[in-house]
Structures are given as C-alpha cells and as structure tokens.
Enzyme design. Structure first.
Site, short mmCIF file in Angstrom:
data_model
loop_
_atom_site.label_atom_id
_atom_site.label_comp_id
_atom_site.label_asym_id
_atom_site.label_seq_id
_atom_site.Cartn_x
_atom_site.Cartn_y
_atom_site.Cartn_z
N LYS A 10 0.82 -1.22 0.00
CA LYS A 10 0.00 0.00 0.00
C LYS A 10 0.86 1.28 0.00
CE LYS A 10 -3.90 -2.30 2.24
NZ LYS A 10 -4.96 -2.18 3.26
N ASN A 113 -2.11 -0.02 6.80
CA ASN A 113 -1.60 -1.31 7.29
C ASN A 113 -0.69 -2.04 6.31
OD1 ASN A 113 -3.57 -2.11 5.55
ND2 ASN A 113 -4.74 -3.33 7.02
#
Ligand code: CMP
Length: 138
Positions: A10, A113
């Site tokens: 991410k 996360n």
C-alpha cells in the site's frame, strides 16, 4: 484455483521504502510471483476495488489513502496461498498482528496497514483480474 492470492503493497509502505523488504518476506515464505506491477490508483479505481466496503464508516478514508501514492500489485502462487498469505501478513490491525508478520514489522495503523491480502479464493481471482489481463498473469 486455490493456489493463488492477490496482494497490494500500500501507499504507506511504498512511501517509507518498505517495498523491497516486504517482497523479500514474500519470497522467503515460498510464494512465487505470477504477476506484478506498480500503479498509482485514481480515487475512482480505488473506490471500485474496495466497493464491498462502500457502506463502512472508513470507506472515504480508505479510498483517499489508497489513491495517495503508488502501490505494488501482485498475484502470488503457493499451495494454500490465501490462508498462508493472511498468516504471513498478520491481523488487519498491526496492534494485534503476531511477531514476525509483515504488518507487525511494517504497518502503522489499522487504516495504513502496509499490505492487502485477499480473503478468499474467489476474491483472489476477482482482485487479480482487476489489475492484470490474462496475458499479464504467468
Ligand atoms: P485490507 O485488508 O486492504 O481490506 C480493507 C481495508 O480497510 C483494510 O485492509 C484496512 O486498510 C481498512 N480498514 C479496515 N478497518 C478499518 C478501520 N476501522 N479504520 C480504517 N480503515 C480500516
């Protein structure tokens, strides 16, 4: 097909330079990379990817975060890929993630996360096809 899963490294992990470290953990855990690319998602595309979470209170924040900068998308192959990869990444909230997991090492918070991992074989196929044409899956 139950031997493939889909992942994204991410924007938070990309920004912090963790991509190489995360890919090494994935390789060391025995996953073969069947497809991989770096992409900067538009808000529209991030919203489509996470459409299943549309009604959740964190949806807007999630879409904004996922379109903040580049991600690395990949299809990974291994026996029991979905379950084994979810073990490797650890709990969604890094506070609950086990020692030695990717999120324990690299994730900042429940929202940021570090990595995504598919939650079922069906979703792994849908998510992989979202990013990769059949010609790009090896
Ligand atoms: P992921 O595994 O990619 O799937 C859905 C994502 O939504 C999840 O990781 C988190 O990034 C995000 N998410 C889940 N719960 C929350 C929450 N309570 N607050 C903010 N983001 C969340």
């Amino acid at each position: 097909m139950n031997n493939r899963t889909f992942t994204m490294i991410k924007p938070d992990a990309t920004e912090k330079g963790y991509t190489g470290g995360i890919l090494k953990m994935i390789n060391d855990a025995g996953f073969r990379i069947a497809a991989m690319k770096m992409v900067h998602l538009s808000e529209k595309k991030a919203g489509e990817f996470y459409a299943v979470h549309k009604e959740r209170p964190f949806y807007g924040e999630l879409v904004e975060f996922m379109s903040r900068g580049p991600i690395t998308a990949a299809i990974l192959e291994k026996d029991n890929a979905v379950e084994d990869f979810r073990k490797l990444i650890g709990a969604t909230n890094p506070k609950d993630a086990a020692e030695g997991t990717i999120r324990k090492l690299y994730a900042a918070s429940i929202g940021e996360n570090a990595v995504h991992g598919s939650d079922s074989d069906e979703n792994a196929a849908i998510e992989g096809d979202f990013f990769f044409s059949k010609l790009e899956q090896f």
